[in-house]
Design an enzyme around this catalytic site. Structure first.
Site, PDB file in Angstrom:
ATOM      1  N   THR A 107       0.861  -1.181   0.000  1.00  0.00           N
ATOM      2  CA  THR A 107       0.000   0.000   0.000  1.00  0.00           C
ATOM      3  C   THR A 107       0.895   1.228   0.000  1.00  0.00           C
ATOM      4  O   THR A 107       1.370   1.685   1.047  1.00  0.00           O
ATOM      5  CB  THR A 107      -0.920   0.020   1.237  1.00  0.00           C
ATOM      6  OG1 THR A 107      -1.697  -1.186   1.256  1.00  0.00           O
ATOM      7  CG2 THR A 107      -1.863   1.220   1.192  1.00  0.00           C
ATOM      8  N   ILE A 132      -3.730  -5.744  -0.114  1.00  0.00           N
ATOM      9  CA  ILE A 132      -4.496  -6.579   0.816  1.00  0.00           C
ATOM     10  C   ILE A 132      -5.083  -5.717   1.926  1.00  0.00           C
ATOM     11  O   ILE A 132      -4.386  -4.908   2.538  1.00  0.00           O
ATOM     12  CB  ILE A 132      -3.587  -7.659   1.439  1.00  0.00           C
ATOM     13  CG1 ILE A 132      -3.055  -8.581   0.339  1.00  0.00           C
ATOM     14  CG2 ILE A 132      -4.341  -8.456   2.496  1.00  0.00           C
ATOM     15  CD1 ILE A 132      -1.903  -9.461   0.783  1.00  0.00           C
ATOM     16  N   MET A 181      -9.000   0.802  -4.574  1.00  0.00           N
ATOM     17  CA  MET A 181      -9.960   0.152  -3.674  1.00  0.00           C
ATOM     18  C   MET A 181      -9.406   0.091  -2.249  1.00  0.00           C
ATOM     19  O   MET A 181     -10.135   0.293  -1.273  1.00  0.00           O
ATOM     20  CB  MET A 181     -10.277  -1.258  -4.166  1.00  0.00           C
ATOM     21  CG  MET A 181     -11.233  -1.315  -5.335  1.00  0.00           C
ATOM     22  SD  MET A 181     -12.919  -0.897  -4.840  1.00  0.00           S
ATOM     23  CE  MET A 181     -13.793  -1.273  -6.369  1.00  0.00           C
ATOM     24  N   LYS A 182      -8.111  -0.194  -2.127  1.00  0.00           N
ATOM     25  CA  LYS A 182      -7.493  -0.256  -0.801  1.00  0.00           C
ATOM     26  C   LYS A 182      -7.543   1.112  -0.124  1.00  0.00           C
ATOM     27  O   LYS A 182      -7.759   1.210   1.089  1.00  0.00           O
ATOM     28  CB  LYS A 182      -6.036  -0.733  -0.931  1.00  0.00           C
ATOM     29  CG  LYS A 182      -5.246  -0.771   0.382  1.00  0.00           C
ATOM     30  CD  LYS A 182      -5.808  -1.788   1.357  1.00  0.00           C
ATOM     31  CE  LYS A 182      -5.085  -1.758   2.707  1.00  0.00           C
ATOM     32  NZ  LYS A 182      -3.680  -2.188   2.645  1.00  0.00           N
ATOM     33  N   PHE A 183      -7.369   2.184  -0.897  1.00  0.00           N
ATOM     34  CA  PHE A 183      -7.454   3.530  -0.330  1.00  0.00           C
ATOM     35  C   PHE A 183      -8.855   3.808   0.219  1.00  0.00           C
ATOM     36  O   PHE A 183      -9.005   4.412   1.286  1.00  0.00           O
ATOM     37  CB  PHE A 183      -7.096   4.583  -1.380  1.00  0.00           C
ATOM     38  CG  PHE A 183      -5.620   4.659  -1.709  1.00  0.00           C
ATOM     39  CD1 PHE A 183      -4.660   4.209  -0.815  1.00  0.00           C
ATOM     40  CD2 PHE A 183      -5.198   5.173  -2.919  1.00  0.00           C
ATOM     41  CE1 PHE A 183      -3.311   4.278  -1.118  1.00  0.00           C
ATOM     42  CE2 PHE A 183      -3.848   5.245  -3.243  1.00  0.00           C
ATOM     43  CZ  PHE A 183      -2.896   4.798  -2.332  1.00  0.00           C
TER      44      PHE A 183
END
Length: 343
Positions: A107, A132, A181-183
């Site tokens: 990330t 993840i 999407m992880k953000f």
């Protein structure tokens, strides 16, 4: 975690992992249990020792991992580490071309992911962006979400690997969408975490037992969240170690999300309101504690605590050490000479 026969299956692809920290390390151990052959590298000797103990092969360099792996997973903590690693991967593949799938799970800033794509050979190399969402503890419950993005056919090829790690690995589109999407996930986690700390503090101030609050609202399909169920027990006990996510690491994610929002002109008023709470946790010496320690910051603001529990514990430990040291010090008394008075 599903345990299988310990003998590696030679029909499965060789999986390389560069970055054997908390996340990379548990991925390696889990894949080994599922009969994958693992070759890994990390600059930390202790991380390499854990892989060797688990039955994996420890490589001497990133280049060696690249040469041996069919699928290479990277899990790196900083932009600098990512650039150093991918420069070595790119150099190795240019010198010795081969078919390989690269799975980047870190990330970091979007600019870093874009930079990777410019460095690699175009032929035979499939580059995927698959961050993840989840902690090491959540992985044991198969509760990770792996945001899979890149060329769909390449993503489908590595899905068996993801299925060993999680029950949730959705395909989210083109390369880079995984990080986006992880953000979004971390944006919500930042808010939920401080909201839970605020609720615990409010409950204490009005005379409610925060454990009872968690028991009632935690399972609720409307109010309860995974963050509430994970982090509120830390807040109730006021114990934040071992951490599921360190405050100092979380600060990096906060910065990246804030920078991205500014770059696209998107206001994040609620997210921005949480930032000073995390900064205050850092200032109070909670950098290495779990992000649930934001409850200590709010507790002090509310007058519930005079200092955070971690600092208090440190003072007690220091005092005990000082007392113990003093007890073992032998002070010799010096006898003064007796002077007889002559009459």
């Amino acid at each position: 975690m599903k345990k299988m026969d310990s003998v590696a299956n030679t029909q499965l692809p060789v999986v390389g992992i560069v970055g054997l920290g908390i996340m990379g390390g548990i991925m390696a151990e889990t894949l080994l249990l599922n009969n994958y052959r693992i070759v890994g590298f990390d600059i930390e000797k202790s991380a390499c020792a854990r892989l060797k103990k688990a039955g994996g092969h420890v490589a001497k360099s990133v280049a060696e991992v690249t040469k041996q792996a069919d699928v290479l997973i990277t899990s790196l903590a900083t932009s600098n580490a990512l650039r150093v690693v991918y420069q070595e991967i790119a150099s190795t593949l240019k010198a010795q071309p081969k078919k390989i799938t690269l799975v980047e799970t870190s990330t970091l800033a979007m600019v870093d992911k874009d930079w990777i794509a410019t460095q690699l050979p175009k032929k035979q190399v499939a580059l995927l962006d698959c961050p993840i969402s989840g902690t090491a503890a959540r992985m044991k419950d198969r509760a990770w979400t792996i945001f899979v993005s890149g060329k769909k056919s390449s993503c489908n090829e590595v899905q068996p690997i993801f299925k060993c790690l999680s029950d949730n690995s959705p395909y989210v589109g083109e390369y880079g969408n995984g990080l986006k999407m992880k953000f979004i996930a971390n944006h919500l986690v930042a808010i939920y975490n401080v909201a839970c700390a605020e609720s615990v503090t409010f409950a204490r101030k009005i005379g409610l037992d925060p454990q009872e609050v968690l028991d009632i609202f935690g399972p609720s399909p409307v109010i309860g969240t995974g963050v509430m169920r994970l982090r509120t027990p830390f807040m109730i006990k006021r114990e934040y170690s071992p951490p599921t996510m360190k405050v100092e690491v979380w600060q990096k994610d906060m910065q990246v999300i804030g920078d991205l929002a500014k770059s696209v002109g998107c206001p994040l008023p609620i997210f921005n309101a949480t930032a000073p709470i995390y900064t205050a946790a850092m200032a109070q010496g909670l950098a290495l504690q779990d992000t649930a320690s934001t409850a200590e910051v709010l507790g002090q603001m509310a007058g519930l605590f005079t200092e955070n529990k971690a600092s208090a514990a440190k003072k007690v430990a220091t005092k005990k050490l000082a007392t113990k040291s003093g007890a073992t010090t032998v002070t010799k008394s010096v006898r003064k000479p007796v002077v007889k008075k002559v009459s």
